[in-house]
Design a protein around this motif. Structure first.
Motif, PDB file in Angstrom:
ATOM      1  N   SER A  34     -88.366  29.703   3.018  1.00 57.25           N
ATOM      2  CA  SER A  34     -87.598  28.767   4.042  1.00 57.25           C
ATOM      3  C   SER A  34     -88.694  27.412   4.269  1.00 57.25           C
ATOM      4  O   SER A  34     -88.238  26.399   4.208  1.00 57.25           O
ATOM      5  CB  SER A  34     -87.277  29.377   5.354  1.00 57.25           C
ATOM      6  N   GLY A  35     -89.755  27.867   4.628  1.00 59.03           N
ATOM      7  CA  GLY A  35     -90.822  26.887   5.038  1.00 59.03           C
ATOM      8  C   GLY A  35     -91.088  25.696   4.355  1.00 59.03           C
ATOM      9  O   GLY A  35     -91.620  24.857   4.226  1.00 59.03           O
ATOM     10  N   ASP A  36     -90.922  26.322   3.040  1.00 61.54           N
ATOM     11  CA  ASP A  36     -91.083  25.370   1.603  1.00 61.54           C
ATOM     12  C   ASP A  36     -90.309  24.581   0.974  1.00 61.54           C
ATOM     13  O   ASP A  36     -90.322  23.929   0.008  1.00 61.54           O
ATOM     14  CB  ASP A  36     -92.114  26.110   0.518  1.00 61.54           C
ATOM     15  N   LEU A  37     -88.908  24.694   1.508  1.00 64.46           N
ATOM     16  CA  LEU A  37     -87.751  24.008   0.837  1.00 64.46           C
ATOM     17  C   LEU A  37     -87.939  22.588   0.841  1.00 64.46           C
ATOM     18  O   LEU A  37     -87.692  22.082  -0.613  1.00 64.46           O
ATOM     19  CB  LEU A  37     -86.553  24.309   1.769  1.00 64.46           C
ATOM     20  N   ASN A  38     -88.514  21.900   1.796  1.00 61.95           N
ATOM     21  CA  ASN A  38     -88.861  20.434   1.447  1.00 61.95           C
ATOM     22  C   ASN A  38     -90.372  20.005   1.199  1.00 61.95           C
ATOM     23  O   ASN A  38     -91.054  19.167   1.417  1.00 61.95           O
ATOM     24  CB  ASN A  38     -88.559  19.634   2.819  1.00 61.95           C
ATOM     25  N   PHE A  39     -91.252  20.983   0.668  1.00 62.73           N
ATOM     26  CA  PHE A  39     -92.526  20.776   0.202  1.00 62.73           C
ATOM     27  C   PHE A  39     -92.609  20.677  -1.482  1.00 62.73           C
ATOM     28  O   PHE A  39     -92.481  21.169  -2.214  1.00 62.73           O
ATOM     29  CB  PHE A  39     -93.243  22.187   0.202  1.00 62.73           C
TER      30      PHE A  39
ATOM     31  N   CYS B  37     -92.553  24.314 -14.612  1.00 63.13           N
ATOM     32  CA  CYS B  37     -92.716  25.876 -15.173  1.00 63.13           C
ATOM     33  C   CYS B  37     -91.430  26.172 -15.612  1.00 63.13           C
ATOM     34  O   CYS B  37     -91.299  27.356 -16.445  1.00 63.13           O
ATOM     35  CB  CYS B  37     -93.288  26.892 -14.055  1.00 63.13           C
ATOM     36  N   ASN B  38     -90.290  25.424 -15.302  1.00 65.66           N
ATOM     37  CA  ASN B  38     -88.845  25.713 -15.701  1.00 65.66           C
ATOM     38  C   ASN B  38     -88.464  27.085 -15.352  1.00 65.66           C
ATOM     39  O   ASN B  38     -87.880  27.864 -16.068  1.00 65.66           O
ATOM     40  CB  ASN B  38     -88.968  25.627 -17.290  1.00 65.66           C
ATOM     41  N   LEU B  39     -88.851  27.592 -13.998  1.00 65.56           N
ATOM     42  CA  LEU B  39     -88.414  28.709 -13.611  1.00 65.56           C
ATOM     43  C   LEU B  39     -87.058  28.794 -12.949  1.00 65.56           C
ATOM     44  O   LEU B  39     -86.612  27.550 -12.211  1.00 65.56           O
ATOM     45  CB  LEU B  39     -89.282  29.325 -12.461  1.00 65.56           C
ATOM     46  N   LYS B  40     -86.330  29.799 -12.959  1.00 62.29           N
ATOM     47  CA  LYS B  40     -85.082  30.012 -12.193  1.00 62.29           C
ATOM     48  C   LYS B  40     -85.577  30.028 -10.669  1.00 62.29           C
ATOM     49  O   LYS B  40     -86.564  30.826 -10.338  1.00 62.29           O
ATOM     50  CB  LYS B  40     -84.534  31.463 -12.401  1.00 62.29           C
ATOM     51  N   ILE B  41     -84.988  29.503  -9.521  1.00 66.84           N
ATOM     52  CA  ILE B  41     -85.116  29.489  -8.118  1.00 66.84           C
ATOM     53  C   ILE B  41     -84.408  29.968  -7.407  1.00 66.84           C
ATOM     54  O   ILE B  41     -83.275  29.767  -7.279  1.00 66.84           O
ATOM     55  CB  ILE B  41     -85.408  27.838  -7.738  1.00 66.84           C
ATOM     56  N   ILE B  42     -84.660  31.102  -6.362  1.00 66.43           N
ATOM     57  CA  ILE B  42     -84.140  31.442  -5.347  1.00 66.43           C
ATOM     58  C   ILE B  42     -84.685  30.927  -4.045  1.00 66.43           C
ATOM     59  O   ILE B  42     -85.658  30.777  -3.723  1.00 66.43           O
ATOM     60  CB  ILE B  42     -84.350  32.944  -5.229  1.00 66.43           C
ATOM     61  N   LEU B  43     -83.839  29.785  -3.577  1.00 66.77           N
ATOM     62  CA  LEU B  43     -84.196  28.991  -2.597  1.00 66.77           C
ATOM     63  C   LEU B  43     -83.792  29.376  -1.241  1.00 66.77           C
ATOM     64  O   LEU B  43     -82.334  29.251  -0.754  1.00 66.77           O
ATOM     65  CB  LEU B  43     -83.775  27.551  -2.852  1.00 66.77           C
ATOM     66  N   SER B  44     -84.470  29.697  -0.146  1.00 70.24           N
ATOM     67  CA  SER B  44     -83.885  29.901   1.147  1.00 70.24           C
ATOM     68  C   SER B  44     -83.935  28.658   1.948  1.00 70.24           C
ATOM     69  O   SER B  44     -84.766  27.760   1.689  1.00 70.24           O
ATOM     70  CB  SER B  44     -85.036  31.045   1.606  1.00 70.24           C
ATOM     71  N   THR B  45     -83.207  28.679   3.013  1.00 68.17           N
ATOM     72  CA  THR B  45     -82.553  27.656   3.743  1.00 68.17           C
ATOM     73  C   THR B  45     -82.940  27.771   5.262  1.00 68.17           C
ATOM     74  O   THR B  45     -82.343  27.045   6.024  1.00 68.17           O
ATOM     75  CB  THR B  45     -81.211  27.070   3.352  1.00 68.17           C
ATOM     76  N   GLY B  46     -83.747  28.693   5.719  1.00 69.99           N
ATOM     77  CA  GLY B  46     -83.688  29.140   6.891  1.00 69.99           C
ATOM     78  C   GLY B  46     -84.198  28.224   8.062  1.00 69.99           C
ATOM     79  O   GLY B  46     -83.658  28.159   9.215  1.00 69.99           O
ATOM     80  N   ILE B  47     -85.080  27.088   7.773  1.00 70.22           N
ATOM     81  CA  ILE B  47     -85.396  26.177   8.917  1.00 70.22           C
ATOM     82  C   ILE B  47     -84.986  24.671   8.217  1.00 70.22           C
ATOM     83  O   ILE B  47     -85.871  23.789   8.804  1.00 70.22           O
ATOM     84  CB  ILE B  47     -86.915  26.073   9.175  1.00 70.22           C
TER      85      ILE B  47
ATOM     86  N   ASP C  84     -81.912  21.626   7.733  1.00 69.96           N
ATOM     87  CA  ASP C  84     -80.656  21.226   7.950  1.00 69.96           C
ATOM     88  C   ASP C  84     -79.906  20.796   6.670  1.00 69.96           C
ATOM     89  O   ASP C  84     -80.623  20.764   5.667  1.00 69.96           O
ATOM     90  CB  ASP C  84     -80.819  19.922   9.264  1.00 69.96           C
ATOM     91  N   LEU C  85     -78.877  20.214   6.760  1.00 68.17           N
ATOM     92  CA  LEU C  85     -78.112  19.880   5.416  1.00 68.17           C
ATOM     93  C   LEU C  85     -78.658  18.819   4.765  1.00 68.17           C
ATOM     94  O   LEU C  85     -78.782  18.821   3.482  1.00 68.17           O
ATOM     95  CB  LEU C  85     -76.447  19.573   5.660  1.00 68.17           C
ATOM     96  N   LEU C  86     -79.284  17.963   5.272  1.00 69.14           N
ATOM     97  CA  LEU C  86     -80.014  16.634   4.797  1.00 69.14           C
ATOM     98  C   LEU C  86     -81.056  17.034   4.188  1.00 69.14           C
ATOM     99  O   LEU C  86     -81.094  16.675   2.972  1.00 69.14           O
ATOM    100  CB  LEU C  86     -80.370  15.577   5.933  1.00 69.14           C
TER     101      LEU C  86
ATOM    102  N   MET D  74     -79.786  30.591  -0.682  1.00 69.12           N
ATOM    103  CA  MET D  74     -79.999  31.643   0.370  1.00 69.12           C
ATOM    104  C   MET D  74     -79.840  31.130   1.580  1.00 69.12           C
ATOM    105  O   MET D  74     -80.622  30.427   2.094  1.00 69.12           O
ATOM    106  CB  MET D  74     -81.134  32.278   0.180  1.00 69.12           C
ATOM    107  N   HIS D  75     -78.623  31.711   2.382  1.00 67.54           N
ATOM    108  CA  HIS D  75     -78.586  31.453   3.834  1.00 67.54           C
ATOM    109  C   HIS D  75     -79.652  32.347   4.455  1.00 67.54           C
ATOM    110  O   HIS D  75     -79.617  33.439   3.828  1.00 67.54           O
ATOM    111  CB  HIS D  75     -77.249  31.844   4.218  1.00 67.54           C
ATOM    112  N   CYS D  76     -80.255  31.736   5.573  1.00 63.83           N
ATOM    113  CA  CYS D  76     -81.221  32.506   6.100  1.00 63.83           C
ATOM    114  C   CYS D  76     -81.456  31.889   7.735  1.00 63.83           C
ATOM    115  O   CYS D  76     -81.111  30.759   7.705  1.00 63.83           O
ATOM    116  CB  CYS D  76     -82.545  32.270   5.466  1.00 63.83           C
ATOM    117  N   VAL D  77     -81.790  32.749   8.424  1.00 61.52           N
ATOM    118  CA  VAL D  77     -82.239  32.192  10.042  1.00 61.52           C
ATOM    119  C   VAL D  77     -83.638  32.769  10.003  1.00 61.52           C
ATOM    120  O   VAL D  77     -83.968  33.984  10.091  1.00 61.52           O
ATOM    121  CB  VAL D  77     -81.002  32.791  11.035  1.00 61.52           C
ATOM    122  N   SER D  78     -84.389  31.681  10.161  1.00 61.65           N
ATOM    123  CA  SER D  78     -85.766  32.238  10.572  1.00 61.65           C
ATOM    124  C   SER D  78     -86.272  32.501  11.718  1.00 61.65           C
ATOM    125  O   SER D  78     -86.940  31.670  12.520  1.00 61.65           O
ATOM    126  CB  SER D  78     -86.904  30.938   9.865  1.00 61.65           C
ATOM    127  N   SER D  79     -85.832  33.632  12.255  1.00 62.05           N
ATOM    128  CA  SER D  79     -86.405  34.161  13.683  1.00 62.05           C
ATOM    129  C   SER D  79     -86.634  35.469  13.173  1.00 62.05           C
ATOM    130  O   SER D  79     -85.911  36.426  12.384  1.00 62.05           O
ATOM    131  CB  SER D  79     -85.266  34.118  14.481  1.00 62.05           C
TER     132      SER D  79
END
Length: 270
Positions: A113-118, A128-138, A140-142, A166-171
């Motif tokens: 989650s912490g790297d979604l915007n990295f 590397c053309n990898l499939k990505i599982i992307l967590s959204t814990g922290i 917003d929509l933008l 992935m929906h996630c809540v980072s707590s």
């Protein structure tokens, strides 16, 4: 979408996140992998990082991170064992220098989650053309939109076959009233992607509810002892929890049926 040999249009994928619950012990890590396999998990997930690139050496937390560190040689042993007992493996690169290693052994990567915007990390993964599982814990929509646009620009027509959101809540842990599982429907409606759920709620109820709401990938922390001192153990599922999750979750998935309203001619009338 197919992932780790499962057709996510029909089946649920269960990911046991060992993460760093091994606490730097190879023997404990092997035991956790074995337990996850026998409990019915499809995949075991690990965090890989270089301590000096992840945290300042001057901070107290660095000592614990250093203790939890596994080298490439360590992960080579872990991968060998996973292959031996026939369980899939997945990595989250907590520091960007591990992407190249992951590409050698897997076609799938999990972004925390912490790297979604990295962007630097995302760009390395896309090369590397990898499939990505992307967590959204922290995020917003933008922020989510910005990251998805970067990925879509690279993968184009294959976009929906290369990404799980992935929906996630980072707590740690998440209280029931904060789980906000309807976000699964919200994100599905917004982006029309295969959805998953990364759990930080204690117990299996949130995971089960997420299946009803459309999650096709269920990720949960995994432990052999919830009473260990490190934070993640208390919110993790154990072997019995995962067995129950798998049995009930697969049944819930069967009960969902099809998105339609038709008379089934094969049903016996009373």
């Amino acid at each position: 979408m197919n992932l780790f040999g499962k057709n996510l249009n029909k089946e649920i994928l269960y990911i046991a996140e060992i993460g760093v619950n091994h606490e730097g012990s190879m023997s404990r890590c092997i035991k956790l992998i074995k337990d996850a396999k026998s409990a019915g998990a499809d995949v075991v997930k690990f965090q890989c990082f270089t301590p000096e690139k992840y945290h300042s050496t001057s901070e107290v937390r660095y000592k614990r991170i250093k203790k939890f560190y596994f080298s490439e040689a360590d992960f080579n042993k872990i991968i060998k064992y996973c292959k031996k007992i026939k369980i899939n493996f997945l990595f989250t690169p907590i520091s960007h220098d591990w992407v190249k290693y992951i590409k050698k052994y897997s076609s799938v990567i999990k972004v925390a989650s912490g790297d979604l915007n990295f962007k630097f990390l995302i760009d390395k993964i896309l090369k590397c053309n990898l499939k990505i599982i992307l967590s959204t814990g922290i995020s917003d929509l933008l922020e989510i939109k910005k990251s998805l646009n970067i990925i879509k620009k690279k993968y184009r027509k294959n976009f929906k076959d290369k990404l799980i959101l992935m929906h996630c809540v980072s707590s740690y842990p998440v209280n029931d009233e904060d789980a906000n599982l309807l976000s699964i429907n919200y994100l599905k409606d917004k982006f029309n992607l295969t959805m998953g759920y990364s759990n930080h709620v204690k117990g299996i109820n949130a995971c089960l509810a997420s299946i009803i709401l459309g999650a096709r990938v269920i990720e949960f922390h995994f432990t052999d002892n919830k009473k260990r001192k490190f934070r993640d153990h208390s919110l993790s599922l154990n072997k019995l929890d995962v067995k129950n999750l798998r049995i009930i979750g697969d049944n819930f998935n069967k009960l969902l049926g099809k998105y339609e309203k038709k008379i089934n001619p094969n049903l016996k009338k009373r």
